[in-house]
Design a protein around this motif. Structure first.
Motif, PDB file in Angstrom:
ATOM      1  N   SER A   9      32.607  60.658   3.384  1.00  0.00           N
ATOM      2  CA  SER A   9      32.146  60.045   2.145  1.00  0.00           C
ATOM      3  C   SER A   9      32.297  61.013   0.962  1.00  0.00           C
ATOM      4  O   SER A   9      32.149  62.231   1.121  1.00  0.00           O
ATOM      5  CB  SER A   9      30.675  59.653   2.290  1.00  0.00           C
ATOM      6  OG  SER A   9      30.102  59.345   1.043  1.00  0.00           O
ATOM      7  N   GLN A 158      27.976  60.875   8.680  1.00  0.00           N
ATOM      8  CA  GLN A 158      28.595  59.838   7.847  1.00  0.00           C
ATOM      9  C   GLN A 158      28.002  58.440   8.041  1.00  0.00           C
ATOM     10  O   GLN A 158      27.736  57.742   7.051  1.00  0.00           O
ATOM     11  CB  GLN A 158      30.107  59.816   8.073  1.00  0.00           C
ATOM     12  CG  GLN A 158      30.809  61.121   7.735  1.00  0.00           C
ATOM     13  CD  GLN A 158      30.381  61.687   6.393  1.00  0.00           C
ATOM     14  OE1 GLN A 158      30.534  61.038   5.358  1.00  0.00           O
ATOM     15  NE2 GLN A 158      29.824  62.886   6.409  1.00  0.00           N
ATOM     16  N   PRO A 159      27.790  57.961   9.264  1.00  0.00           N
ATOM     17  CA  PRO A 159      27.211  56.615   9.388  1.00  0.00           C
ATOM     18  C   PRO A 159      25.776  56.511   8.900  1.00  0.00           C
ATOM     19  O   PRO A 159      25.270  55.403   8.692  1.00  0.00           O
ATOM     20  CB  PRO A 159      27.289  56.334  10.903  1.00  0.00           C
ATOM     21  CG  PRO A 159      27.411  57.659  11.551  1.00  0.00           C
ATOM     22  CD  PRO A 159      28.148  58.528  10.583  1.00  0.00           C
ATOM     23  N   LYS A 163      26.990  53.562   4.348  1.00  0.00           N
ATOM     24  CA  LYS A 163      27.109  52.280   5.046  1.00  0.00           C
ATOM     25  C   LYS A 163      26.923  51.139   4.047  1.00  0.00           C
ATOM     26  O   LYS A 163      26.326  51.319   2.981  1.00  0.00           O
ATOM     27  CB  LYS A 163      26.090  52.182   6.181  1.00  0.00           C
ATOM     28  CG  LYS A 163      24.659  52.520   5.781  1.00  0.00           C
ATOM     29  CD  LYS A 163      23.773  52.627   7.006  1.00  0.00           C
ATOM     30  CE  LYS A 163      22.355  53.060   6.609  1.00  0.00           C
ATOM     31  NZ  LYS A 163      21.493  53.239   7.797  1.00  0.00           N
ATOM     32  N   ASP A 164      27.450  49.970   4.406  1.00  0.00           N
ATOM     33  CA  ASP A 164      27.349  48.816   3.519  1.00  0.00           C
ATOM     34  C   ASP A 164      25.968  48.161   3.662  1.00  0.00           C
ATOM     35  O   ASP A 164      25.150  48.585   4.493  1.00  0.00           O
ATOM     36  CB  ASP A 164      28.482  47.827   3.799  1.00  0.00           C
ATOM     37  CG  ASP A 164      28.403  47.211   5.192  1.00  0.00           C
ATOM     38  OD1 ASP A 164      27.332  47.295   5.837  1.00  0.00           O
ATOM     39  OD2 ASP A 164      29.417  46.664   5.648  1.00  0.00           O
ATOM     40  N   GLN A 166      24.995  45.634   5.087  1.00  0.00           N
ATOM     41  CA  GLN A 166      24.737  45.131   6.438  1.00  0.00           C
ATOM     42  C   GLN A 166      24.539  46.239   7.463  1.00  0.00           C
ATOM     43  O   GLN A 166      24.301  45.979   8.646  1.00  0.00           O
ATOM     44  CB  GLN A 166      25.884  44.221   6.891  1.00  0.00           C
ATOM     45  CG  GLN A 166      25.940  42.870   6.192  1.00  0.00           C
ATOM     46  CD  GLN A 166      26.379  42.977   4.748  1.00  0.00           C
ATOM     47  OE1 GLN A 166      27.324  43.713   4.451  1.00  0.00           O
ATOM     48  NE2 GLN A 166      25.718  42.249   3.863  1.00  0.00           N
ATOM     49  N   GLY A 167      24.657  47.484   7.010  1.00  0.00           N
ATOM     50  CA  GLY A 167      24.465  48.617   7.899  1.00  0.00           C
ATOM     51  C   GLY A 167      25.720  49.096   8.605  1.00  0.00           C
ATOM     52  O   GLY A 167      25.658  49.975   9.464  1.00  0.00           O
ATOM     53  N   LYS A 168      26.894  48.542   8.229  1.00  0.00           N
ATOM     54  CA  LYS A 168      28.146  48.955   8.847  1.00  0.00           C
ATOM     55  C   LYS A 168      28.653  50.238   8.201  1.00  0.00           C
ATOM     56  O   LYS A 168      28.735  50.331   6.985  1.00  0.00           O
ATOM     57  CB  LYS A 168      29.197  47.848   8.694  1.00  0.00           C
ATOM     58  CG  LYS A 168      30.528  48.173   9.345  1.00  0.00           C
ATOM     59  CD  LYS A 168      31.516  47.029   9.141  1.00  0.00           C
ATOM     60  CE  LYS A 168      32.864  47.350   9.763  1.00  0.00           C
ATOM     61  NZ  LYS A 168      33.847  46.250   9.561  1.00  0.00           N
ATOM     62  N   PRO A 169      29.001  51.243   9.010  1.00  0.00           N
ATOM     63  CA  PRO A 169      29.499  52.499   8.440  1.00  0.00           C
ATOM     64  C   PRO A 169      30.768  52.284   7.614  1.00  0.00           C
ATOM     65  O   PRO A 169      31.663  51.542   8.018  1.00  0.00           O
ATOM     66  CB  PRO A 169      29.790  53.364   9.672  1.00  0.00           C
ATOM     67  CG  PRO A 169      28.917  52.796  10.735  1.00  0.00           C
ATOM     68  CD  PRO A 169      28.864  51.321  10.473  1.00  0.00           C
ATOM     69  N   LEU A 170      30.832  52.931   6.458  1.00  0.00           N
ATOM     70  CA  LEU A 170      31.978  52.791   5.574  1.00  0.00           C
ATOM     71  C   LEU A 170      33.074  53.809   5.884  1.00  0.00           C
ATOM     72  O   LEU A 170      34.225  53.608   5.482  1.00  0.00           O
ATOM     73  CB  LEU A 170      31.527  52.963   4.114  1.00  0.00           C
ATOM     74  CG  LEU A 170      30.548  51.914   3.594  1.00  0.00           C
ATOM     75  CD1 LEU A 170      30.073  52.291   2.196  1.00  0.00           C
ATOM     76  CD2 LEU A 170      31.197  50.538   3.595  1.00  0.00           C
ATOM     77  N   PRO A 173      32.455  56.195  12.029  1.00  0.00           N
ATOM     78  CA  PRO A 173      31.463  55.275  12.604  1.00  0.00           C
ATOM     79  C   PRO A 173      30.522  55.857  13.655  1.00  0.00           C
ATOM     80  O   PRO A 173      29.542  55.213  14.015  1.00  0.00           O
ATOM     81  CB  PRO A 173      32.345  54.203  13.252  1.00  0.00           C
ATOM     82  CG  PRO A 173      33.571  54.948  13.689  1.00  0.00           C
ATOM     83  CD  PRO A 173      33.787  56.015  12.641  1.00  0.00           C
TER      84      PRO A 173
END
Length: 218
Positions: A9, A158-159, A163-164, A166-170, A173
């Motif tokens: 990030s 990083q995760p 993250k977005d 919804q909690g998804k790593p950007l 992961p």
């Protein structure tokens, strides 16, 4: 151990660039003070040693690699700051021309491998006093282990921080439970091999050095 682009990030690599830039400027000043017809061949040769070791990579799960560092001769002969600068240049060349690492991750790779790895090597060598060979071996071993640990921490972070909604790593992961064992365990064996290669490299350097720069007091 090289982190490629797209895994980290901006929250991490931008501050890393700021910190590294200050260290690079300071290291350039150190190089200017010692660079001459005697030190240049040794700096070039030891940097090439590191370049070759880091080019021998073994892919690991999670998108990174295991490889040696080759920082011990650099750190011992020239100190941690010049070693850091040399390793940074090696990493830059590898990322631009060979696809190892990345530009956004250059400062992170440089700090983990070139700066903190060199500091460990340098002070292990100094602390062990008369037992220089043991200090060089242990410094090489723990330099590899600590550098791989730092990389695993940065990746595993990083995760959590990026993250977005919804909690998804950007970016990367996988968390610490994956990154730490995936990186540190293979590098235990790499560290042993690096320690042995370091002792061989230092013996070769001593033969050509003739006491001119080998015991620098930086």
């Amino acid at each position: 151990m090289h982190i490629p682009d797209g895994f980290i990030s901006p929250k991490v690599y931008i501050p890393a660039y700021v910190l590294s830039s200050g260290l690079w400027i300071y290291s350039i000043k150190k190089v200017k003070k010692i660079l001459n017809e005697e030190t240049l061949p040794f700096l070039s040769a030891t940097s090439a040693f590191s370049f070759i070791l880091m080019m021998v990579v073994v892919p690991l799960p999670g998108g990174t690699t295991a490889h040696g560092l080759g920082i011990c001769p650099l750190a011992i002969l020239f100190g941690p700051f010049i070693s850091f600068l040399s390793i940074s240049l090696v990493l830059l060349i590898q990322s631009l021309f060979f696809g190892n690492g990345g530009i956004t991750t250059l400062p992170i790779n440089s700090l983990a491998i070139g700066f903190f790895g060199s500091i460990i090597v340098f002070y292990f060598y100094k602390i062990f006093g008369k037992f220089k060979r043991l200090g060089a071996f242990l410094g090489s071993f723990f330099g590899v282990i600590f550098s791989s640990f730092l990389i695993s921490i940065i990746l595993g972070l990083q995760p959590i921080i990026a993250k977005d909604p919804q909690g998804k790593p950007l970016f990367f992961p996988f968390g610490f439970s994956v990154t730490i064992p995936a990186l540190v365990i293979p590098h235990i064996f790499v560290g042993i091999a690096e320690g042995i290669l370091t002792l061989i490299a230092l013996e070769i350097v001593k033969k050509f050095d003739k006491g001119k720069i080998f015991e620098r007091k930086d």
